[in-house]
Write a protein that holds these residues in place. Structure first.
Motif, PDB file in Angstrom:
ATOM      1  N   THR A  66       0.812  -1.210   0.000  1.00  0.00           N
ATOM      2  CA  THR A  66       0.000   0.000   0.000  1.00  0.00           C
ATOM      3  C   THR A  66       0.847   1.263   0.000  1.00  0.00           C
ATOM      4  O   THR A  66       0.530   2.236  -0.697  1.00  0.00           O
ATOM      5  CB  THR A  66      -0.943   0.016   1.210  1.00  0.00           C
ATOM      6  N   LEU A  67       1.917   1.273   0.764  1.00  0.00           N
ATOM      7  CA  LEU A  67       2.722   2.488   0.894  1.00  0.00           C
ATOM      8  C   LEU A  67       3.238   2.995  -0.456  1.00  0.00           C
ATOM      9  O   LEU A  67       3.152   4.199  -0.736  1.00  0.00           O
ATOM     10  CB  LEU A  67       3.872   2.250   1.873  1.00  0.00           C
ATOM     11  N   PRO A  68       3.765   2.119  -1.338  1.00  0.00           N
ATOM     12  CA  PRO A  68       4.166   2.627  -2.663  1.00  0.00           C
ATOM     13  C   PRO A  68       2.980   3.133  -3.485  1.00  0.00           C
ATOM     14  O   PRO A  68       3.127   4.057  -4.286  1.00  0.00           O
ATOM     15  CB  PRO A  68       4.815   1.407  -3.327  1.00  0.00           C
ATOM     16  N   ALA A  69       1.804   2.512  -3.277  1.00  0.00           N
ATOM     17  CA  ALA A  69       0.625   2.898  -4.059  1.00  0.00           C
ATOM     18  C   ALA A  69       0.162   4.310  -3.721  1.00  0.00           C
ATOM     19  O   ALA A  69      -0.444   4.988  -4.563  1.00  0.00           O
ATOM     20  CB  ALA A  69      -0.510   1.907  -3.815  1.00  0.00           C
ATOM     21  N   LEU A  70       0.429   4.771  -2.507  1.00  0.00           N
ATOM     22  CA  LEU A  70       0.008   6.117  -2.100  1.00  0.00           C
ATOM     23  C   LEU A  70       0.631   7.193  -2.982  1.00  0.00           C
ATOM     24  O   LEU A  70       0.057   8.270  -3.149  1.00  0.00           O
ATOM     25  CB  LEU A  70       0.387   6.364  -0.638  1.00  0.00           C
ATOM     26  N   LYS A  71       1.792   6.887  -3.564  1.00  0.00           N
ATOM     27  CA  LYS A  71       2.506   7.886  -4.364  1.00  0.00           C
ATOM     28  C   LYS A  71       1.914   8.038  -5.764  1.00  0.00           C
ATOM     29  O   LYS A  71       2.082   9.091  -6.392  1.00  0.00           O
ATOM     30  CB  LYS A  71       3.985   7.498  -4.475  1.00  0.00           C
ATOM     31  N   ILE A  72       1.247   6.994  -6.263  1.00  0.00           N
ATOM     32  CA  ILE A  72       0.746   7.064  -7.641  1.00  0.00           C
ATOM     33  C   ILE A  72      -0.780   7.114  -7.709  1.00  0.00           C
ATOM     34  O   ILE A  72      -1.347   7.262  -8.797  1.00  0.00           O
ATOM     35  CB  ILE A  72       1.250   5.870  -8.479  1.00  0.00           C
ATOM     36  N   LYS A  76      -7.734  12.844  -6.677  1.00  0.00           N
ATOM     37  CA  LYS A  76      -8.987  13.486  -7.086  1.00  0.00           C
ATOM     38  C   LYS A  76     -10.082  12.446  -7.316  1.00  0.00           C
ATOM     39  O   LYS A  76     -11.277  12.767  -7.232  1.00  0.00           O
ATOM     40  CB  LYS A  76      -8.780  14.316  -8.357  1.00  0.00           C
ATOM     41  N   GLU A  77      -9.686  11.201  -7.628  1.00  0.00           N
ATOM     42  CA  GLU A  77     -10.642  10.104  -7.747  1.00  0.00           C
ATOM     43  C   GLU A  77     -10.939   9.491  -6.389  1.00  0.00           C
ATOM     44  O   GLU A  77     -12.070   9.071  -6.105  1.00  0.00           O
ATOM     45  CB  GLU A  77     -10.083   9.014  -8.685  1.00  0.00           C
ATOM     46  N   VAL A  78      -9.917   9.421  -5.542  1.00  0.00           N
ATOM     47  CA  VAL A  78     -10.045   8.730  -4.256  1.00  0.00           C
ATOM     48  C   VAL A  78     -10.798   9.560  -3.228  1.00  0.00           C
ATOM     49  O   VAL A  78     -11.641   9.038  -2.481  1.00  0.00           O
ATOM     50  CB  VAL A  78      -8.641   8.362  -3.713  1.00  0.00           C
ATOM     51  N   LEU A  79     -10.521  10.862  -3.183  1.00  0.00           N
ATOM     52  CA  LEU A  79     -11.031  11.688  -2.087  1.00  0.00           C
ATOM     53  C   LEU A  79     -12.566  11.734  -1.989  1.00  0.00           C
ATOM     54  O   LEU A  79     -13.107  11.595  -0.882  1.00  0.00           O
ATOM     55  CB  LEU A  79     -10.464  13.103  -2.184  1.00  0.00           C
ATOM     56  N   MET A 169      -5.898   2.258 -11.043  1.00  0.00           N
ATOM     57  CA  MET A 169      -7.065   1.774 -10.324  1.00  0.00           C
ATOM     58  C   MET A 169      -6.651   0.916  -9.134  1.00  0.00           C
ATOM     59  O   MET A 169      -7.228   1.013  -8.047  1.00  0.00           O
ATOM     60  CB  MET A 169      -7.983   0.970 -11.243  1.00  0.00           C
ATOM     61  N   ARG A 170      -5.647   0.079  -9.318  1.00  0.00           N
ATOM     62  CA  ARG A 170      -5.140  -0.735  -8.211  1.00  0.00           C
ATOM     63  C   ARG A 170      -4.617   0.161  -7.094  1.00  0.00           C
ATOM     64  O   ARG A 170      -4.894  -0.069  -5.910  1.00  0.00           O
ATOM     65  CB  ARG A 170      -4.028  -1.661  -8.713  1.00  0.00           C
ATOM     66  N   LEU A 174      -6.084   0.348  -3.274  1.00  0.00           N
ATOM     67  CA  LEU A 174      -5.228   0.116  -2.106  1.00  0.00           C
ATOM     68  C   LEU A 174      -5.239   1.334  -1.177  1.00  0.00           C
ATOM     69  O   LEU A 174      -5.281   1.192   0.051  1.00  0.00           O
ATOM     70  CB  LEU A 174      -3.797  -0.185  -2.562  1.00  0.00           C
ATOM     71  N   THR A 175      -5.209   2.518  -1.763  1.00  0.00           N
ATOM     72  CA  THR A 175      -5.228   3.740  -0.962  1.00  0.00           C
ATOM     73  C   THR A 175      -6.549   3.888  -0.214  1.00  0.00           C
ATOM     74  O   THR A 175      -6.575   4.201   0.981  1.00  0.00           O
ATOM     75  CB  THR A 175      -5.003   4.966  -1.865  1.00  0.00           C
ATOM     76  N   LEU A 176      -7.657   3.649  -0.918  1.00  0.00           N
ATOM     77  CA  LEU A 176      -8.967   3.758  -0.280  1.00  0.00           C
ATOM     78  C   LEU A 176      -9.117   2.747   0.843  1.00  0.00           C
ATOM     79  O   LEU A 176      -9.605   3.072   1.929  1.00  0.00           O
ATOM     80  CB  LEU A 176     -10.062   3.556  -1.321  1.00  0.00           C
ATOM     81  N   PHE A 177      -8.698   1.503   0.611  1.00  0.00           N
ATOM     82  CA  PHE A 177      -8.826   0.482   1.643  1.00  0.00           C
ATOM     83  C   PHE A 177      -7.934   0.791   2.841  1.00  0.00           C
ATOM     84  O   PHE A 177      -8.286   0.493   3.984  1.00  0.00           O
ATOM     85  CB  PHE A 177      -8.484  -0.890   1.074  1.00  0.00           C
ATOM     86  N   PHE A 178      -6.771   1.391   2.578  1.00  0.00           N
ATOM     87  CA  PHE A 178      -5.873   1.786   3.668  1.00  0.00           C
ATOM     88  C   PHE A 178      -6.542   2.852   4.535  1.00  0.00           C
ATOM     89  O   PHE A 178      -6.521   2.767   5.769  1.00  0.00           O
ATOM     90  CB  PHE A 178      -4.570   2.310   3.079  1.00  0.00           C
TER      91      PHE A 178
END
Length: 261
Positions: A66-72, A76-79, A169-170, A174-178
C-alpha cells in the motif's frame, strides 16, 4: 496484563480454517478476505466480533504493497469516495452495534452474495460520473464496511467502468482500503467494540492469515488469473451460503464433525 488467548475449540478451529482459506484466496486473486471470513465468523461468534477480527488481521499485511501505491494514486478520484466512506462508516458501525445479530447475519450473507454475483457477471456502472456519484459510492462502501468490512465491491464495480489505467485503479483501491482500515479502527474503538475476547481472536487469526497469504503468493502463477478468480468466487459463495441463518443445522453438523474427528 494481557487477556488470555482463546481456547482451541471447534468454533476457533473453523474460524482459523476459514481465515487460512481466505488468505490463500487473497494471495492468489488479490481480493476476497472480508467476503469469505465475514459470514463464517459472524455465524460462529456474531457479527460484531467478526468485524473486529477482520479489521485486526487485515491491517498489517497490506502495508508493504500500500505504501508505494500512495505515491501514484489519483487523489482526485479517491477523495470523494473516501469522504463518502468516512461519513457513512459510523452509520454502518451503529447498525452493527444495535442491530439484531440474526438479521445482521442474513444481511451480511445476502449482501456478499449480491456483490459476488455483480462482480462475477462483469456488470459495470455505466451512469454519470463525478464527485456526487463518487461520494454516493463511497457512502455505500462505508455502510458495508461498518457492518461487515466489505467496502470493496461497490467501488470496484464503479471504478472498473472508468477509463483509469489498471495500475492507477489498483493504487486507488489500495489507498482507499488503507484509509478505510484506519477509519474502521477509530470507529470501532469509539463504539466500544474492541472487546478483549474479540481482539485476542484477531491476534490469533493474524499469523494464520499471514500463512495463507504466503501460501497463495507461492501458488500464484500455476494457473491463470481467470482460474484464481473463479475459485475465489466459489469460496465466497460457499462461505456466504453456509453461514446463512437458515443453514444453521448444517453449520452445527459441521461443527459436530470437527469435534468428533
Amino acid at each position: 496484563m494481557l487477556p488470555p488467548l482463546p481456547e482451541l475449540e471447534t468454533a476457533l478451529i473453523l474460524l482459523l480454517a476459514t481465515v487460512f482459506v481466505a488468505g490463500v484466496a487473497r494471495g492468489l486473486s488479490g481480493f476476497g478476505t472480508g467476503m469469505i471470513v465475514a459470514p463464517v465468523a459472524a455465524a460462529l461468534y456474531g457479527p460484531r466480533v467478526a468485524l473486529v477480527v477482520i479489521v485486526i488481521m487485515d491491517s498489517l499485511p497490506v502495508l508493504p504493497i500500500t505504501l508505494p501505491a500512495l505515491k501514484i494514486a489519483r487523489w482526485k478520484e479517491v477523495l470523494p469516495v473516501a469522504l463518502g466512506l468516512a461519513l457513512f462508516l459510523p452509520a454502518g458501525v451503529y447498525v452493527l452495534k444495535h442491530g439484531d445479530p440474526v438479521a445482521l447475519r442474513w444481511f451480511i450473507s445476502l449482501a456478499i452474495l449480491a456483490c459476488a454475483a455483480a462482480l462475477w457477471s462483469g456488470w459495470r456502472y455505466r451512469g454519470p460520473r463525478g464527485a456526487p456519484v463518487s461520494f454516493a459510492v463511497g457512502g455505500v462502501a462505508g455502510l458495508l464496511s461498518g457492518i461487515a468490512s466489505i467496502p470493496g465491491p461497490p467501488v470496484i464495480i464503479y471504478w472498473l467502468a472508468s477509463n483509469l489505467p489498471a495500475a492507477i485503479m489498483r493504487a486507488n483501491l489500495l489507498t482507499l482500503f488503507f484509509v478505510g482500515e484506519g477509519l474502521s479502527i477509530v470507529n470501532l474503538w469509539a463504539a466500544g467494540l474492541f472487546e478483549a475476547d474479540a481482539v485476542m481472536l484477531g491476534v490469533v487469526a493474524s499469523p494464520v492469515y499471514f500463512a495463507g497469504l504466503a501460501t497463495g503468493s507461492r501458488l500464484y502463477g500455476l494457473a491463470s488469473d481467470t482460474v484464481y478468480r473463479r475459485v475465489t468466487f466459489l469460496l465466497i459463495v460457499a462461505a456466504a451460503i453456509l453461514a446463512l441463518p437458515a443453514m444453521q443445522p448444517l453449520f452445527a453438523a459441521i461443527a459436530g464433525a470437527v469435534e468428533g474427528a
